[in-house]
Write an enzyme that holds these catalytic residues in place. Structure first.
Site, PDB file in Angstrom:
ATOM      1  N   GLU A   1     -52.616 -41.194  42.191  1.00 26.87           N
ATOM      2  CA  GLU A   1     -52.287 -42.594  42.426  1.00 26.87           C
ATOM      3  C   GLU A   1     -52.573 -43.342  41.128  1.00 26.87           C
ATOM      4  O   GLU A   1     -53.660 -43.195  40.559  1.00 26.87           O
ATOM      5  CB  GLU A   1     -53.163 -43.152  43.565  1.00 26.87           C
ATOM      6  CG  GLU A   1     -52.758 -44.568  43.887  1.00 26.87           C
ATOM      7  CD  GLU A   1     -53.580 -45.212  44.994  1.00 26.87           C
ATOM      8  OE1 GLU A   1     -54.457 -44.542  45.574  1.00 26.87           O
ATOM      9  OE2 GLU A   1     -53.354 -46.403  45.240  1.00 26.87           O
TER      10      GLU A   1
ATOM     11  N   ARG B   1     -63.251 -30.020  46.221  1.00 26.31           N
ATOM     12  CA  ARG B   1     -63.138 -30.943  45.100  1.00 26.31           C
ATOM     13  C   ARG B   1     -64.240 -30.628  44.092  1.00 26.31           C
ATOM     14  O   ARG B   1     -65.262 -30.021  44.424  1.00 26.31           O
ATOM     15  CB  ARG B   1     -63.219 -32.390  45.554  1.00 26.31           C
ATOM     16  CG  ARG B   1     -64.489 -32.779  46.268  1.00 26.31           C
ATOM     17  CD  ARG B   1     -64.509 -34.248  46.676  1.00 26.31           C
ATOM     18  NE  ARG B   1     -64.742 -35.131  45.566  1.00 26.31           N
ATOM     19  CZ  ARG B   1     -63.858 -36.040  45.144  1.00 26.31           C
ATOM     20  NH1 ARG B   1     -62.714 -36.190  45.753  1.00 26.31           N
ATOM     21  NH2 ARG B   1     -64.133 -36.819  44.120  1.00 26.31           N
TER      22      ARG B   1
ATOM     23  N   LYS C   1     -62.741 -42.513  41.297  1.00 29.15           N
ATOM     24  CA  LYS C   1     -62.135 -43.592  40.533  1.00 29.15           C
ATOM     25  C   LYS C   1     -62.767 -44.928  40.871  1.00 29.15           C
ATOM     26  O   LYS C   1     -62.953 -45.772  40.005  1.00 29.15           O
ATOM     27  CB  LYS C   1     -60.627 -43.636  40.788  1.00 29.15           C
ATOM     28  CG  LYS C   1     -59.857 -42.729  39.841  1.00 29.15           C
ATOM     29  CD  LYS C   1     -58.370 -42.903  40.020  1.00 29.15           C
ATOM     30  CE  LYS C   1     -57.877 -42.053  41.148  1.00 29.15           C
ATOM     31  NZ  LYS C   1     -56.438 -42.105  41.352  1.00 29.15           N
TER      32      LYS C   1
HETATM   33  P1  ATP Z   1     -60.828 -40.386  43.431  1.00 29.70           P
HETATM   34  O1  ATP Z   1     -61.645 -39.905  44.595  1.00 29.70           O
HETATM   35  O2  ATP Z   1     -61.447 -40.127  42.113  1.00 29.70           O
HETATM   36  O3  ATP Z   1     -60.356 -41.793  43.573  1.00 29.70           O
HETATM   37  P2  ATP Z   1     -58.338 -39.545  44.357  1.00 29.70           P
HETATM   38  O4  ATP Z   1     -58.271 -38.315  45.192  1.00 29.70           O
HETATM   39  O5  ATP Z   1     -58.232 -40.842  45.053  1.00 29.70           O
HETATM   40  O6  ATP Z   1     -59.579 -39.449  43.433  1.00 29.70           O
HETATM   41  P3  ATP Z   1     -55.736 -39.247  43.341  1.00 29.70           P
HETATM   42  O7  ATP Z   1     -55.111 -39.975  42.212  1.00 29.70           O
HETATM   43  O8  ATP Z   1     -55.258 -39.520  44.705  1.00 29.70           O
HETATM   44  O9  ATP Z   1     -57.275 -39.537  43.233  1.00 29.70           O
HETATM   45  O10 ATP Z   1     -55.776 -37.693  43.049  1.00 29.70           O
HETATM   46  C1  ATP Z   1     -54.704 -36.932  42.568  1.00 29.70           C
HETATM   47  C2  ATP Z   1     -54.977 -35.498  42.857  1.00 29.70           C
HETATM   48  O11 ATP Z   1     -56.172 -35.065  42.236  1.00 29.70           O
HETATM   49  C3  ATP Z   1     -55.144 -35.271  44.341  1.00 29.70           C
HETATM   50  O12 ATP Z   1     -54.401 -34.132  44.719  1.00 29.70           O
HETATM   51  C4  ATP Z   1     -56.604 -35.042  44.510  1.00 29.70           C
HETATM   52  O13 ATP Z   1     -56.881 -34.199  45.578  1.00 29.70           O
HETATM   53  C5  ATP Z   1     -57.006 -34.431  43.172  1.00 29.70           C
HETATM   54  N1  ATP Z   1     -58.402 -34.731  42.895  1.00 29.70           N
HETATM   55  C6  ATP Z   1     -58.974 -35.935  42.805  1.00 29.70           C
HETATM   56  N2  ATP Z   1     -60.306 -35.838  42.596  1.00 29.70           N
HETATM   57  C7  ATP Z   1     -60.574 -34.506  42.531  1.00 29.70           C
HETATM   58  C8  ATP Z   1     -61.763 -33.746  42.326  1.00 29.70           C
HETATM   59  N3  ATP Z   1     -62.942 -34.332  42.145  1.00 29.70           N
HETATM   60  N4  ATP Z   1     -61.660 -32.401  42.318  1.00 29.70           N
HETATM   61  C9  ATP Z   1     -60.475 -31.800  42.485  1.00 29.70           C
HETATM   62  N5  ATP Z   1     -59.316 -32.456  42.676  1.00 29.70           N
HETATM   63  C10 ATP Z   1     -59.352 -33.796  42.710  1.00 29.70           C
HETATM   64 MG    MG Z   2     -56.456 -40.930  46.411  1.00 23.17          MG
END
Ligand code: ATP
Ligand code: MG
Length: 586
Positions: free
Chosen positions: A56, A283, A293
């Protein structure tokens, strides 16, 4: 010549955790790769492997995202497949084109290429709307007019079934007309939502008539004011996967409960098989930092760090500016593997991967961080000799050397002198000898102090001209220290970074505290009076080095320029320091 400073050997490789346990098949290194291999064998997707990385655009990528990138792009590469870069951009309030640009830059920097496969969920708004209409027509979705608070209250709890909304049985025709009016902007935010009609008593809370659309009168960074009705993640994600013919939709474990809804949506809008399938993996979480984030944004916006690329942050922009090579991040992701159970990774594993990479990549140079002047009284005034100094230790198979100017006045590290040293201090002290790296053995004869403060201001030493190429049989000088020529060295600023938090799990906080309470106040130390050997002046910003005995450094890609050199420490030479600490009893 003594090799005392080249004793930094990579530590034994930490345990390589390979995920998946019993369902890992031979030839596949984790349970997801095993699954992909099985799907290829069975012909389930006719040999296609299509993955996607779906960030995102509401912040910068961090090292957790790198794990997801390595997995998604890695699996595509290994199987002649493709990996799409898809921006999951359905939330107008937090998203921005600047994040799209930074994310593209970071994915490219990691070494991945999405080719023509750049997509935006916001390009699917029309299609998604049509799918929503299909659900309504099939009696599988309804416009609910409860308030957000009421919807929450009606949802029930894990132990208590939810209550059906009084609007749940709205006739299909009425739902269709209302949904059109939602799109046309006839209502205010929160007045109505579109919900799936599933089961208010489902043990999976996400299946209790989840929201599919909400009204938001806000400008979208790409679609402007075209829409005031925005689809939610659970509706958008699975359908975006289906629209793009994704085969393997990989996401983190917290989406495990969403899988049922993912399948429900695809089933109920009538997506034919074979269709995308969601699989979850653990994760990444790392000690002494935060990988969310939301939390990273707080650190940036509240000024706890200097920006998204602050070298203390686990963002890819921060790691890049800190000097971490993308290859080291790839090696780290390989090392930790892909697992089905969440766990925190020891930050030492990341540091190990970085050192291991930089050992082969970074030429060795001399830089004195906290200078102490040394006058070599028996060295002729005005004389300068050029000493040959290899850039690489004997165990790195690379060639190249430079000339180090040596003269009567030099600087050494303040820490390398002690007036009253403990027994096992093998560096300089009154009456003692030490070797200067790539140069002579010197002996300390005199200590000049500030008469008022007692601070050591300068050392008077003598050098032994017969020690350049080695020492005669039987003569021992245990320590070797680095130095720079006073007449030639260049002033520079050195930034020493340490862990951003003092505790392994910053999110583990007492009531009323938050994670910022655990910030490490000493995470940045700036040394403004450092001195570096002059040869580096011709190097472009962003060059990496090992400053012997001090760690791996990069010339700051943002702030360093030929007139004002700035170096960031990427990582210490832990092993060297552990050894020094042990022998100095520190
Ligand atoms: P955050 O929790 O940091 O806001 P998010 O999951 O909201 O992360 P996205 O931009 O939606 O962030 O993530 C894009 C991709 O990266 C998704 O497929 C998500 O599952 C993966 N991702 C995000 N954080 C991690 C992590 N800590 N370890 C592995 N994959 C991750
Ligand atoms: Mg997300």
């Amino acid at each position: 010549m003594s090799r005392a400073n080249e004793d930094e050997k990579p530590a034994a490789e930490p345990d390589r955790r390979v995920g998946g346990g019993s369902d890992t098949r031979p030839g596949a290194s984790d349970f997801i790769r095993a699954k992909v291999a099985e799907d290829l064998r069975s012909g389930r997707y006719s040999g296609r492997v299509v993955t996607r990385f779906p960030p995102e655009p509401n912040g910068y990528l961090h090292i957790g995202h790198a794990k997801s990138c390595c997995l998604n792009f890695g699996i595509a590469l290994e199987n002649d497949g493709v990996c799409h870069l898809r921006f999951d951009d359905t939330n107008p309030e937090t998203e921005d084109i600047k994040y799209v640009e930074s994310i593209k830059e970071d994915v490219r920097w990691l070494g991945f290429d999405w080719g023509d496969n750049l997509f935006f969920a916001s390009d699917y708004f029309e299609k998604l709307y049509e799918y929503a209409v299909i659900l309504i027509e099939r009696g599988k979705a309804y416009v609910d007019s409860l308030s957000e608070d009421e919807i929450r209250a009606y949802r029930g709890t894990v132990t208590r079934a939810g209550k059906e909304s009084p609007f749940r049985d709205r006739p299909i025709e009425e739902n269709l007309r209302l949904f059109e009016r939602l799109r046309a902007g006839e209502f205010a935010d929160g007045e109505h939502v579109l919900r799936a009609k599933i089961d208010m008593a489902s043990p999976n809370m996400l299946m209790r008539d989840p929201l599919l659309y909400r009204i938001r009168h806000a400008s979208h960074y790409r679609r402007g004011d075209d829409w005031c009705l925005y689809p939610l993640y659970d509706f958008t994600h699975c359908l975006s996967d289906a629209i793009e013919n994704i085969t393997h939709s990989l996401c983190t474990l917290e989406f495990e409960n969403n899988r049922e809804l993912y399948d429900w949506v695809l089933d109920n809008v009538g997506i034919a098989r074979p269709r995308p399938e969601q699989t979850e993996f653990a994760r990444l979480d790392i000690d002494y930092t935060v990988l969310s984030k939301r939390k990273l944004i707080r650190l940036v916006e509240q000024g706890h760090v200097s920006g998204w690329d602050d070298p203390r942050l686990p963002t890819l922009a921060g790691l890049r500016r800190r000097g971490v090579p993308p290859e080291a991040i790839g090696a780290f992701c390989d090392m930790i593997g892909v697992d089905k159970v969440n766990s925190r990774v020891d930050i030492a594993k990341l540091e190990y991967a970085i050192r291991n990479d930089l050992n082969q990549r970074a030429p060795r140079v001399l830089c004195v961080l906290r200078p102490l002047k040394v006058v070599i009284t028996n060295y002729p005034e005005g004389r300068v000799e050029q000493l040959d100094a290899p850039y690489w230790p004997h165990d790195v198979p690379k060639q190249g050397s430079r000339q180090l100017p040596f003269g009567r006045e030099i600087f050494i590290e303040r820490d390398d002198f002690m007036e009253d040293p403990p027994r096992k201090f093998f560096r300089l002290a009154p009456g003692r000898e030490v070797r200067l790296r790539h140069a002579y053995v010197i002996k300390c004869d005199d200590v000049i102090k500030d008469s008022a403060t007692g601070e050591v201001m300068e050392l008077r030493c003598t050098f032994d001209p017969d020690t350049l190429r080695g020492l005669p049989e039987g003569r021992k000088v245990k320590g070797t220290i680095h130095w720079v020529s006073a007449a030639h060295a260049l002033p520079c600023e050195v930034r020493l970074y340490d862990r951003l938090f003092r505790v392994p799990d910053p999110e583990d906080v007492a009531d009323g505290e938050d994670f910022t309470a655990h910030l490490n106040p000493d995470s940045l130390v700036v040394l403004e009076d450092a001195l570096i050997e002059a040869g580096v002046a011709v190097d472009p910003p962003g060059n990496r080095y090992q400053f012997e005995r001090q760690g791996y450094f990069i010339s700051d890609p943002v702030d360093s320029n030929p007139g004002s050199l700035v170096y960031n420490r990427t990582v210490t030479l832990r092993d060297t320091w552990a050894k020094i600490a042990a022998r100095d009893g520190r």
